[in-house]
Structure formats: C-alpha cells, structure tokens
Enzyme design. Structure first.
Site, short mmCIF file in Angstrom:
data_model
loop_
_atom_site.label_atom_id
_atom_site.label_comp_id
_atom_site.label_asym_id
_atom_site.label_seq_id
_atom_site.Cartn_x
_atom_site.Cartn_y
_atom_site.Cartn_z
N LYS A 27 -4.82 -9.61 -6.09
CA LYS A 27 -6.15 -9.89 -5.52
C LYS A 27 -7.17 -8.88 -6.06
O LYS A 27 -6.80 -7.75 -6.41
CB LYS A 27 -6.11 -9.89 -4.00
N LYS A 74 0.82 -1.22 0.00
CA LYS A 74 0.00 0.00 0.00
C LYS A 74 0.85 1.27 0.00
O LYS A 74 0.46 2.28 -0.58
CB LYS A 74 -0.95 0.02 1.20
N LYS A 90 -10.70 -3.05 -4.09
CA LYS A 90 -11.42 -1.79 -4.33
C LYS A 90 -10.50 -0.74 -4.91
O LYS A 90 -10.94 0.18 -5.58
CB LYS A 90 -11.95 -1.24 -2.99
P1 TYM Z 1 -10.83 -5.16 3.80
O1 TYM Z 1 -11.78 -4.05 4.05
O2 TYM Z 1 -9.74 -4.94 2.81
O3 TYM Z 1 -11.60 -6.44 3.35
C1 TYM Z 1 -12.69 -6.94 4.08
C2 TYM Z 1 -12.66 -8.47 4.08
O4 TYM Z 1 -12.70 -8.95 2.72
C3 TYM Z 1 -11.61 -9.84 2.50
N1 TYM Z 1 -11.14 -9.68 1.12
C4 TYM Z 1 -10.95 -10.68 0.27
N2 TYM Z 1 -11.11 -12.00 0.39
C5 TYM Z 1 -10.82 -12.77 -0.69
N3 TYM Z 1 -10.40 -12.26 -1.88
C6 TYM Z 1 -10.21 -10.93 -2.04
N4 TYM Z 1 -9.83 -10.45 -3.20
C7 TYM Z 1 -10.49 -10.07 -0.93
N5 TYM Z 1 -10.44 -8.72 -0.75
C8 TYM Z 1 -10.83 -8.50 0.51
C9 TYM Z 1 -10.54 -9.42 3.50
O5 TYM Z 1 -9.65 -10.46 3.77
C10 TYM Z 1 -11.37 -9.03 4.70
O6 TYM Z 1 -11.69 -10.16 5.46
N6 TYM Z 1 -7.72 -4.97 7.72
C11 TYM Z 1 -9.00 -5.45 7.26
C12 TYM Z 1 -10.17 -4.92 8.07
C13 TYM Z 1 -10.05 -5.10 9.55
C14 TYM Z 1 -10.23 -6.33 10.26
C15 TYM Z 1 -10.08 -5.98 11.64
C16 TYM Z 1 -10.51 -7.63 9.87
C17 TYM Z 1 -9.79 -4.14 10.47
N7 TYM Z 1 -9.82 -4.66 11.72
C18 TYM Z 1 -10.19 -6.96 12.63
C19 TYM Z 1 -10.63 -8.59 10.88
C20 TYM Z 1 -10.47 -8.26 12.23
C21 TYM Z 1 -9.22 -5.01 5.83
O7 TYM Z 1 -8.64 -4.06 5.36
O8 TYM Z 1 -10.20 -5.66 5.17
#
Ligand code: TYM
Length: 334
Positions: free
Chosen positions: A198, A114, A201
C-alpha cells in the site's frame, strides 16, 4: 440503543499525508459531513507507538489538522481534535485492554507488518494499538467509521470488543457495533514503486507516493517514474491481474476522473502507459496542488489551528465524559 448515527475516524500525525489517505479516507470524511455528525481525530497516542521526535510530533499534529481543513473538513460542522487532549481515550483503552483477548491481537496483520522480524523489540503500545483504536470509536459510541481497506481488520476487532463488553456486562446494545465505511472503487491505493504494497508514509522512497504537499513538478516526475508495464493498456481487467502497478495507475485514474474502471479501460485500451501517465499527472496536479497550497497557507497561522483543536477538544470531552460515566458504572468502577 441510541439510533443516532455518528461518524468517528482518526489519522496518525506521522508526516505528510498522501494520495492514499486522501482517496481512502479524507474525501469520504468530507462528504459524510453532509449527512451525519462527524468527529475527526488526530491520533497522536497511536503515533507514539513508534518513537516520534517530540518537536516533529507537535508539528505533524498541526499539519494533519491543516490537511483536514484543506481537503474540506469544516470545523463548524465536525469536531476536530487530537486524541491525547481527551484523556478518556487512554482510560477506555485500559478498560478495553482487559476485555480484548491476546489471541485476537495475535491475528492482527498490521502488527506483524510494522513490528517486522524482531517482534520482541516492538513497543507494547504497538501490540495493543488496535485496542486503543476500539476505545477511540467506542468512547463516542460511533456508529460509522470511514477508513481505507487496510484498517478493516482493526474495525472487525473493535466490533468484537464492543460485543464482548455488551455480553460481559449484560448490557445488550450498550456499544453500537461500528460499521466500517470503506470506499468501493479504490479502497487501497498502492505504492507507485511496488503495486503489491500500500502507498504509505513509512515507505522509504518518496517516489512511492504522491504527498498532498507535492508541487506540480514533483507529481509529474513521480507519475512519470511510476512502475507500469511495457505492453499496451488492455481492454479488460483480467489482463491486468498480474500487473499490480499498471492496475493501480488505472484505478487512481478512474477515481480521480470520476469514471468507473470499465470506462477508464475503454478509454485507455490500446494506448501506451505514457499516455495514461500524462493525463493522470495533469488530473492529479489539478486536484492535489490546490490542497497543498492551502495546507501551507493554514500552517502559516498555527495559532488558528491550535484554537480549532482547543474548541474540538472541549466538544469531544463533553461526549466522552458522559459516555465514560456510564462505562465506569457498567464495569463497577466507583
Ligand atoms: P493512518 O493514519 O495510517 O491512515 C489514515 C487513513 O488513511 C487510510 N489509508 C489508506 N487508504 C487507502 N490506501 C492507502 N494506501 C492508505 N493509507 C492509509 C487509512 O485506512 C485510514 O483510514 N489506525 C488508523 C488511525 C486510527 C483510526 C482510529 C481510524 C486510530 N484510531 C479510529 C478509524 C477509527 C491509522 O493508522 O490510519
């Protein structure tokens, strides 16, 4: 140690949720509601580690809540709230900043991705982002965390932080070590344009992803344009080893049609990718467009979404404050 199982997970409100979020996380969020108490958080403090326009951020928070509800998360069963509404997240994150080690953060691959080539210009928040994620989970003493495979490294860090806290303050088992729950079959949905990245967004081309709010026409066009392969579909996985885009399409097909990968390959072998794409587009339209319609419907009553957040915040805050009281005591804060 409390044996109670508790699920926590978070999603960033940074625009449209997509098929990766849906298959990697949201579907799992929904099914876990049947077995355990669940807390699902819209992580707005994580979102602002990269600049967000304030009005857009407010909208995205509500849109993420609408997406939670539209995919089947039930606010009467699960706690739904936004992270900044419970100040304990920020407080515990500070305490954990003092537990976590710089060397640990230096290993985080997501920061490297990032921040890009000019790390000096990345926000400090982006660097310590995984500590805030650990705080999210540990604030509730969550035992299980459903996430996609891209979050595995952050989860491991959360476990290391929990363990170091328990050791430093001589309170074995105070924080449970959170277990990641990563989907077995499709843990990483890849970009439709580049199967080595992957689905995300932040990828510039909208053709790289299927958004939950895409129309049937958009889904059809995106799948039609998705990169695949000029050979026919093989009957074994080995022949797909260097064809990540083709493998991704078959993976998504097997997941959406609820058959295993071998069966999907069996069914498709010898056919052109255009055949797979037509079937896949139809299945996706069937599954995703009702979700998109529901999101738009829910967004027409923002007051209702705000009420759900308010109720969730109250419930989350009770658990957070109780745990924080004990955490402050362990650390020696008066
Ligand atoms: P975020 O917002 O990027 O994504 C949310 C969830 O979607 C999953 N995900 C995917 N799974 C499979 N293939 C993909 N291409 C893909 N893109 C996104 C992510 O693995 C996630 O589960 N850091 C985290 C948010 C967060 C969090 C937490 C998660 C903040 N605090 C505590 C668990 C526990 C994030 O940026 O997810």
């Amino acid at each position: 140690m409390s044996k109670k199982k508790l699920v926590f997970s978070g999603v960033q409100p940074t625009g449209n949720l997509h098929l990766g979020n849906y298959l990697g996380a949201l579907k799992n969020f929904v099914s876990l509601q049947k077995e355990m108490s669940c807390i699902y958080c819209v992580v707005d403090l994580h979102a602002i580690t990269i600049f967000q326009k304030p009005d857009q951020l407010r909208n995205s928070v509500l849109e993420t809540v609408a997406s939670f509800l539209a995919t089947g998360i039930d606010p009467n069963k699960s706690i739904i709230f936004n992270q900044s509404a419970v100040s304990g997240h920020a407080e515990l994150a500070w305490i954990l900043n003092c537990i976590s080690r710089i060397g640990w953060l230096n290993r985080m691959t997501q920061f490297k991705d990032k921040a890009g080539s000019d790390k000096e210009k990345a926000s400090v928040g982006l660097y310590i982002y995984p500590n805030l994620m650990a705080a999210d989970i540990l604030l509730y003493k969550a035992t299980h965390v459903p996430v996609g495979a891209d979050q595995k490294q952050h989860l491991e860090l959360s476990r290391d932080i929990a363990q170091k806290f328990n050791n430093d303050f001589n309170c074995k088992d105070f924080f449970p070590l959170p277990e990641p729950l990563i989907p077995k079959n499709i843990s990483r949905v890849m970009s439709l344009r580049d199967g080595t990245k992957k689905m995300s967004k932040s990828e510039e081309s909208d053709y790289s992803r299927i958004n939950l709010k895409d129309s049937a026409d958009e889904i059809s066009k995106k799948i039609k344009k998705a990169k695949s392969d000029s050979d026919q579909i093989p009957d074994n996985l080995k022949d797909l080893e260097n064809k990540p885009e083709a493998l991704n399409l078959i993976n998504i097909y097997s997941e959406i049609s609820k058959i295993n990968l071998d069966k999907a390959l069996n069914e498709m072998s010898g056919k052109e990718y255009s055949f797979l794409k037509k079937k896949l587009a139809d299945l996706l339209i069937n599954e995703i467009t009702p979700v998109g319609k529901e999101i738009n419907k829910l967004l027409s009553d923002k007051g209702n979404l705000e009420k759900i957040l308010e109720k969730g915040k109250e419930k989350a805050n009770i658990i957070a404050e109780e745990n924080l009281k004990n955490i402050r005591e362990k650390v020696g804060l008066i």
